[in-house]
Design a protein around this motif. Sequence first.
Motif, PDB file in Angstrom:
ATOM      1  N   GLN A   1       0.825  -1.205   0.000  1.00 50.18           N
ATOM      2  CA  GLN A   1       0.000   0.000   0.000  1.00 50.18           C
ATOM      3  C   GLN A   1       0.863   1.259   0.000  1.00 50.18           C
ATOM      4  OE1 GLN A   1      -2.100   1.408   3.526  1.00 50.18           O
ATOM      5  NE2 GLN A   1      -4.013   1.270   2.388  1.00 50.18           N
ATOM      6  N   LEU A   2       1.942   1.250   0.774  1.00 48.47           N
ATOM      7  CA  LEU A   2       2.826   2.416   0.840  1.00 48.47           C
ATOM      8  C   LEU A   2       3.475   2.684  -0.516  1.00 48.47           C
ATOM      9  CD1 LEU A   2       3.895   4.551   2.805  1.00 48.47           C
ATOM     10  CD2 LEU A   2       5.814   3.017   3.293  1.00 48.47           C
ATOM     11  N   GLU A   3       3.844   1.624  -1.211  1.00 46.03           N
ATOM     12  CA  GLU A   3       4.432   1.778  -2.542  1.00 46.03           C
ATOM     13  C   GLU A   3       3.438   2.423  -3.511  1.00 46.03           C
ATOM     14  OE1 GLU A   3       5.442  -1.492  -5.804  1.00 46.03           O
ATOM     15  OE2 GLU A   3       6.968  -1.428  -4.219  1.00 46.03           O
ATOM     16  N   LYS A   4       2.178   1.988  -3.466  1.00 42.68           N
ATOM     17  CA  LYS A   4       1.166   2.548  -4.368  1.00 42.68           C
ATOM     18  C   LYS A   4       0.833   3.990  -4.004  1.00 42.68           C
ATOM     19  CE  LYS A   4       1.029  -1.149  -6.708  1.00 42.68           C
ATOM     20  NZ  LYS A   4       1.710  -1.167  -8.021  1.00 42.68           N
ATOM     21  N   ARG A   5       0.862   4.318  -2.720  1.00 39.39           N
ATOM     22  CA  ARG A   5       0.608   5.698  -2.321  1.00 39.39           C
ATOM     23  C   ARG A   5       1.773   6.599  -2.734  1.00 39.39           C
ATOM     24  NH1 ARG A   5       0.452   4.962   3.295  1.00 39.39           N
ATOM     25  NH2 ARG A   5       0.170   7.186   3.555  1.00 39.39           N
ATOM     26  N   THR A   6       2.996   6.056  -2.719  1.00 37.98           N
ATOM     27  CA  THR A   6       4.145   6.814  -3.210  1.00 37.98           C
ATOM     28  C   THR A   6       4.037   7.028  -4.716  1.00 37.98           C
ATOM     29  OG1 THR A   6       5.507   5.814  -1.465  1.00 37.98           O
ATOM     30  CG2 THR A   6       6.667   6.932  -3.245  1.00 37.98           C
ATOM     31  N   ASP A   7       3.563   6.011  -5.432  1.00 34.56           N
ATOM     32  CA  ASP A   7       3.327   6.175  -6.878  1.00 34.56           C
ATOM     33  C   ASP A   7       2.310   7.284  -7.138  1.00 34.56           C
ATOM     34  OD1 ASP A   7       5.079   4.116  -7.396  1.00 34.56           O
ATOM     35  OD2 ASP A   7       3.515   2.608  -7.717  1.00 34.56           O
ATOM     36  N   LEU A   8       1.281   7.348  -6.301  1.00 31.66           N
ATOM     37  CA  LEU A   8       0.269   8.395  -6.442  1.00 31.66           C
ATOM     38  C   LEU A   8       0.880   9.771  -6.221  1.00 31.66           C
ATOM     39  CD1 LEU A   8      -2.639   9.334  -6.815  1.00 31.66           C
ATOM     40  CD2 LEU A   8      -3.073   8.760  -4.405  1.00 31.66           C
ATOM     41  N   VAL A   9       1.788   9.877  -5.262  1.00 31.84           N
ATOM     42  CA  VAL A   9       2.471  11.148  -5.020  1.00 31.84           C
ATOM     43  C   VAL A   9       3.270  11.560  -6.250  1.00 31.84           C
ATOM     44  CG1 VAL A   9       4.290  12.280  -3.677  1.00 31.84           C
ATOM     45  CG2 VAL A   9       2.591  10.865  -2.515  1.00 31.84           C
ATOM     46  N   ARG A  10       3.990  10.620  -6.845  1.00 28.64           N
ATOM     47  CA  ARG A  10       4.752  10.929  -8.062  1.00 28.64           C
ATOM     48  C   ARG A  10       3.823  11.481  -9.155  1.00 28.64           C
ATOM     49  NH1 ARG A  10       7.172   5.688  -7.051  1.00 28.64           N
ATOM     50  NH2 ARG A  10       9.354   5.867  -6.391  1.00 28.64           N
ATOM     51  N   GLN A  11       2.697  10.828  -9.315  1.00 25.39           N
ATOM     52  CA  GLN A  11       1.741  11.251 -10.335  1.00 25.39           C
ATOM     53  C   GLN A  11       1.246  12.668 -10.065  1.00 25.39           C
ATOM     54  OE1 GLN A  11      -1.503   8.459 -10.869  1.00 25.39           O
ATOM     55  NE2 GLN A  11      -2.848  10.056 -11.628  1.00 25.39           N
ATOM     56  N   LEU A  12       0.910  12.956  -8.825  1.00 28.46           N
ATOM     57  CA  LEU A  12       0.411  14.278  -8.470  1.00 28.46           C
ATOM     58  C   LEU A  12       1.493  15.343  -8.606  1.00 28.46           C
ATOM     59  CD1 LEU A  12      -1.675  13.234  -5.340  1.00 28.46           C
ATOM     60  CD2 LEU A  12      -2.598  14.055  -7.521  1.00 28.46           C
ATOM     61  N   LEU A  13       2.733  14.998  -8.292  1.00 26.93           N
ATOM     62  CA  LEU A  13       3.834  15.950  -8.433  1.00 26.93           C
ATOM     63  C   LEU A  13       4.052  16.326  -9.895  1.00 26.93           C
ATOM     64  CD1 LEU A  13       6.423  14.415  -5.939  1.00 26.93           C
ATOM     65  CD2 LEU A  13       5.266  16.617  -5.673  1.00 26.93           C
ATOM     66  N   LEU A  14       3.898  15.348 -10.786  1.00 24.99           N
ATOM     67  CA  LEU A  14       4.134  15.594 -12.203  1.00 24.99           C
ATOM     68  C   LEU A  14       2.967  16.306 -12.881  1.00 24.99           C
ATOM     69  CD1 LEU A  14       5.854  12.288 -13.404  1.00 24.99           C
ATOM     70  CD2 LEU A  14       6.903  14.538 -13.172  1.00 24.99           C
ATOM     71  N   GLN A  15       1.757  15.975 -12.467  1.00 25.45           N
ATOM     72  CA  GLN A  15       0.573  16.414 -13.206  1.00 25.45           C
ATOM     73  C   GLN A  15      -0.097  17.643 -12.619  1.00 25.45           C
ATOM     74  OE1 GLN A  15      -1.970  12.978 -13.505  1.00 25.45           O
ATOM     75  NE2 GLN A  15      -0.521  11.831 -14.774  1.00 25.45           N
ATOM     76  N   SER A  16       0.400  18.148 -11.497  1.00 28.45           N
ATOM     77  CA  SER A  16      -0.236  19.313 -10.881  1.00 28.45           C
ATOM     78  C   SER A  16       0.810  20.193 -10.219  1.00 28.45           C
ATOM     79  CB  SER A  16      -1.268  18.871  -9.835  1.00 28.45           C
ATOM     80  OG  SER A  16      -0.621  18.475  -8.640  1.00 28.45           O
ATOM     81  N   ASP A  17       0.382  21.395  -9.869  1.00 26.19           N
ATOM     82  CA  ASP A  17       1.226  22.320  -9.107  1.00 26.19           C
ATOM     83  C   ASP A  17       0.768  22.387  -7.647  1.00 26.19           C
ATOM     84  OD1 ASP A  17       2.882  23.164 -11.272  1.00 26.19           O
ATOM     85  OD2 ASP A  17       1.195  24.356 -12.024  1.00 26.19           O
ATOM     86  N   ALA A  18       0.021  21.386  -7.220  1.00 29.19           N
ATOM     87  CA  ALA A  18      -0.522  21.384  -5.859  1.00 29.19           C
ATOM     88  C   ALA A  18       0.609  21.398  -4.832  1.00 29.19           C
ATOM     89  CB  ALA A  18      -1.396  20.147  -5.653  1.00 29.19           C
TER      90      ALA A  18
END
Length: 289
Positions: free
Chosen positions: A235-252
């Motif tokens: 689960q931690l690995e998938k949540r880290t993948d989600l962070v990568r996605q959000l870092l790349l696709q948004s300026d949040a």
Amino acid sequence: MSTKAGQELHENVLRIDSRSQTWNGITVADVHEYTKGEVQHSLLNDEETGIAMALEEVGGVTEPRLKPGQACQLDHKPNHMTLVPRGMQLWGHATRGLHYSRYALIRFDLGTLEARFEEEFRPNAFARPRMRFTDTRIHSLVRMLIDIPQGEPSSTLLGDCLTSAMFAILSSETGEVPEATKLSQHNLERVIDFMQSELPRQIELRELAALVGMSQWHFARAFKAATNKSPYQWQLEKRTDLVRQLLLQSDAPLDVIATLAGFCDPMHLIRVFKKRTGETPGAWRRARR
């Protein structure tokens, strides 16, 4: 962390700092005690089933006692544990030279444990006292449990897995744990689909075990045998993948990303992300955009 001092303590106890967390009907308290002479006080009362485990002793040694004036006849060992069932009280005795001790108090809610572990629950394992025994596996599990940051909801699965493992070892008549069998491909896909669909919600181990009709302990080991990861690590690995996605696709900003990915705060996100990638989220984002 709670602190006790002054009139509510034994006269030779200067201060007690403690914090506790609960998973799976098992409460684990991390206790730091500062003393200035010989000490004796209650660790577990007669309404509790629990374990006291010595973690650190500086200047002297600690001793478990079932009665205040009755010394333990077993030799001292580092990281010794004592288990007492409900109906018995456990006292802690410290020699005069001891000025600091760290110990864990592990309290078992047997009703919750019986409901969750069902046929694997063996009440006889908790029906008699066990004095000054040692088990490196239990010691390691307790160390990992007390290292989990206070109030970190993302560690629910980790706490569930560790307490399940500890309970299984204590419940075993021989202390031996049989080799794990892998989840079937069908059950593995079912569990992974569920975990993926629920991201970033913090899932409990019993939810995953119920999906495939297994106990928590057997499920956690079968999942790791099939994936080489614990449910928490997956689960931690998938949540880290989600962070990568959000870092790349948004300026949040990081506080928003932390919430969206299920981390308790930006600092927790930074700590986990850097441990897994070698970079802070900000540095990782700048290097790839």
